[in-house]
Scaffold this motif. Structure first.
Motif, PDB file in Angstrom:
ATOM      1  N   THR A  38       0.745  -1.139  -0.080  1.00 43.51           N
ATOM      2  CA  THR A  38       0.137   0.174   0.001  1.00 43.51           C
ATOM      3  C   THR A  38       0.970   1.055   0.081  1.00 43.51           C
ATOM      4  N   ARG A  39       0.231   2.235  -0.494  1.00 43.80           N
ATOM      5  CA  ARG A  39       0.825   3.646  -0.583  1.00 43.80           C
ATOM      6  C   ARG A  39       1.650   4.261   0.828  1.00 43.80           C
ATOM      7  N   HIS A  40       0.545   3.749   1.888  1.00 41.06           N
ATOM      8  CA  HIS A  40       0.864   4.422   3.432  1.00 41.06           C
ATOM      9  C   HIS A  40       2.272   3.493   3.701  1.00 41.06           C
ATOM     10  N   ASN A  41       2.578   2.363   3.251  1.00 37.48           N
ATOM     11  CA  ASN A  41       3.574   1.759   3.668  1.00 37.48           C
ATOM     12  C   ASN A  41       4.916   1.762   3.174  1.00 37.48           C
ATOM     13  N   ILE A  42       5.062   3.116   2.339  1.00 40.25           N
ATOM     14  CA  ILE A  42       6.531   3.428   1.527  1.00 40.25           C
ATOM     15  C   ILE A  42       7.445   3.504   2.632  1.00 40.25           C
ATOM     16  N   ILE A 106      18.250  11.067  13.685  1.00 36.75           N
ATOM     17  CA  ILE A 106      17.291  10.061  13.180  1.00 36.75           C
ATOM     18  C   ILE A 106      16.773  10.646  12.114  1.00 36.75           C
ATOM     19  N   ILE A 107      16.177   9.997  11.282  1.00 38.39           N
ATOM     20  CA  ILE A 107      15.348  10.250  10.088  1.00 38.39           C
ATOM     21  C   ILE A 107      14.183   9.305   9.878  1.00 38.39           C
ATOM     22  N   VAL A 108      12.929   9.962   9.771  1.00 36.66           N
ATOM     23  CA  VAL A 108      11.714   9.417   9.731  1.00 36.66           C
ATOM     24  C   VAL A 108      11.105   9.326   8.266  1.00 36.66           C
ATOM     25  N   ILE A 109      10.881   8.074   7.683  1.00 35.93           N
ATOM     26  CA  ILE A 109      10.471   8.194   6.273  1.00 35.93           C
ATOM     27  C   ILE A 109       9.252   7.703   6.134  1.00 35.93           C
ATOM     28  N   THR A 110       8.237   8.766   5.587  1.00 35.34           N
ATOM     29  CA  THR A 110       6.845   8.473   5.436  1.00 35.34           C
ATOM     30  C   THR A 110       6.367   8.911   4.289  1.00 35.34           C
ATOM     31  N   ASP A 111       5.055   8.662   3.940  1.00 38.38           N
ATOM     32  CA  ASP A 111       4.344   9.047   2.600  1.00 38.38           C
ATOM     33  C   ASP A 111       3.801  10.241   2.687  1.00 38.38           C
ATOM     34  N   ASP A 112       3.783  11.069   1.660  1.00 39.36           N
ATOM     35  CA  ASP A 112       2.837  12.289   1.639  1.00 39.36           C
ATOM     36  C   ASP A 112       2.150  12.594   0.446  1.00 39.36           C
ATOM     37  N   LEU A 113       0.766  12.989   0.947  1.00 38.93           N
ATOM     38  CA  LEU A 113      -0.027  13.151  -0.156  1.00 38.93           C
ATOM     39  C   LEU A 113      -0.056  14.364  -0.824  1.00 38.93           C
ATOM     40  N   ASN A 114       0.658  15.473  -0.209  1.00 41.32           N
ATOM     41  CA  ASN A 114       1.095  16.673  -0.749  1.00 41.32           C
ATOM     42  C   ASN A 114       1.977  16.945  -1.757  1.00 41.32           C
ATOM     43  N   LYS A 123      13.439  17.282   5.168  1.00 40.87           N
ATOM     44  CA  LYS A 123      13.425  18.566   6.074  1.00 40.87           C
ATOM     45  C   LYS A 123      14.077  18.268   7.251  1.00 40.87           C
ATOM     46  N   THR A 124      14.531  19.293   8.078  1.00 39.20           N
ATOM     47  CA  THR A 124      15.153  19.549   9.434  1.00 39.20           C
ATOM     48  C   THR A 124      14.202  19.200  10.406  1.00 39.20           C
ATOM     49  N   ARG A 150      10.114  12.603   3.259  1.00 35.91           N
ATOM     50  CA  ARG A 150       8.628  12.615   2.646  1.00 35.91           C
ATOM     51  C   ARG A 150       8.926  12.084   1.388  1.00 35.91           C
ATOM     52  N   PHE A 151       7.933  10.927   1.007  1.00 38.87           N
ATOM     53  CA  PHE A 151       7.941  10.537  -0.375  1.00 38.87           C
ATOM     54  C   PHE A 151       6.670  10.886  -0.947  1.00 38.87           C
TER      55      PHE A 151
END
Length: 207
Positions: A38-42, A106-114, A123-124, A150-151
């Motif tokens: 799923t897209r949310h699991n990128i 740390i870096i948090v990798i997540t999906d982005d609808l925008n 981003k910092t 953000r992906f």
């Protein structure tokens, strides 16, 4: 001659005892076979790709799955929280404290609808942007000042269908483009640890 050898020996010994600099690389997602593609699991998909590329494996640990990868004096701890997206911060905070890792590492990798599909934005700091994983992370870390990657998954859904879209699987065009985007994402992870956040943003933002 002996003095030179003695200095070299001491230098090598010092290098060997210097603790490795640690980084926590967090991919956000939901556990369960129904969420894998799923897209949310990128976030999960990116750290899985990186781990496979570098030949390391995930092991089940407290509050998630963990893999470790070392490169040039850096230790990267890859984390996939098993708390489900809405409680991601619980796992992030636990592993930061356990491994004594500062927020800037740390870096948090997540999906982005925008962002349009595959667009990368590093981003910092920043707001949660309505993302529940980032919202919980900000709450538990009591800060919005931590790096995030953000992906873009775009927002090509009709009104009222956001949840179905985010939890839906990639379409055929997206699937065809994903391998190239995952390669770049893997480069970003390594660059973050080796070159630093600012250099990584300069190179990869907008790619």
């Amino acid at each position: 001659m002996m003095n030179w050898f003695s200095k070299l020996f001491k230098q090598n010994a010092k290098e060997q005892t210097t603790p490795m600099k640690k980084f926590l690389i967090v991919g956000l997602g939901n556990i369960g076979a129904e969420y894998v593609n799923t897209r949310h699991n990128i976030g999960f998909k990116i750290v899985d790709f990186f781990a496979k590329k570098e030949g390391v494996s995930f092991q089940t640990a407290k509050l998630g799955e963990i893999a470790e990868y070392s490169v040039k004096g850096r230790k990267l701890i890859l984390l996939k929280p098993n708390t489900y997206m809405n409680l991601s911060g619980k796992a992030i905070k636990f592993w930061m404290e356990k491994e004594n890792i500062e927020k800037e590492n740390i870096i948090v990798i997540t999906d982005d609808l925008n962002l349009s599909f595959g667009t990368i934005r590093i981003k910092t700091k920043g707001s949660d942007g309505g993302h529940n994983g980032l919202k919980n992370t900000q709450l538990l870390l009591n800060s919005s000042e931590y790096p995030r990657f953000r992906f873009g998954i775009s927002d090509q859904f009709k009104k009222g269908q956001q949840v179905d879209y985010v939890l839906g699987e990639w379409d055929e065009q997206e699937k065809a483009k994903l391998p190239e985007r995952l390669e770049i994402a893997a480069e970003i992870i390594k660059s973050f640890a080796l070159a630093g956040l600012n250099e990584t943003m300069n190179i990869y933002n907008g790619k």
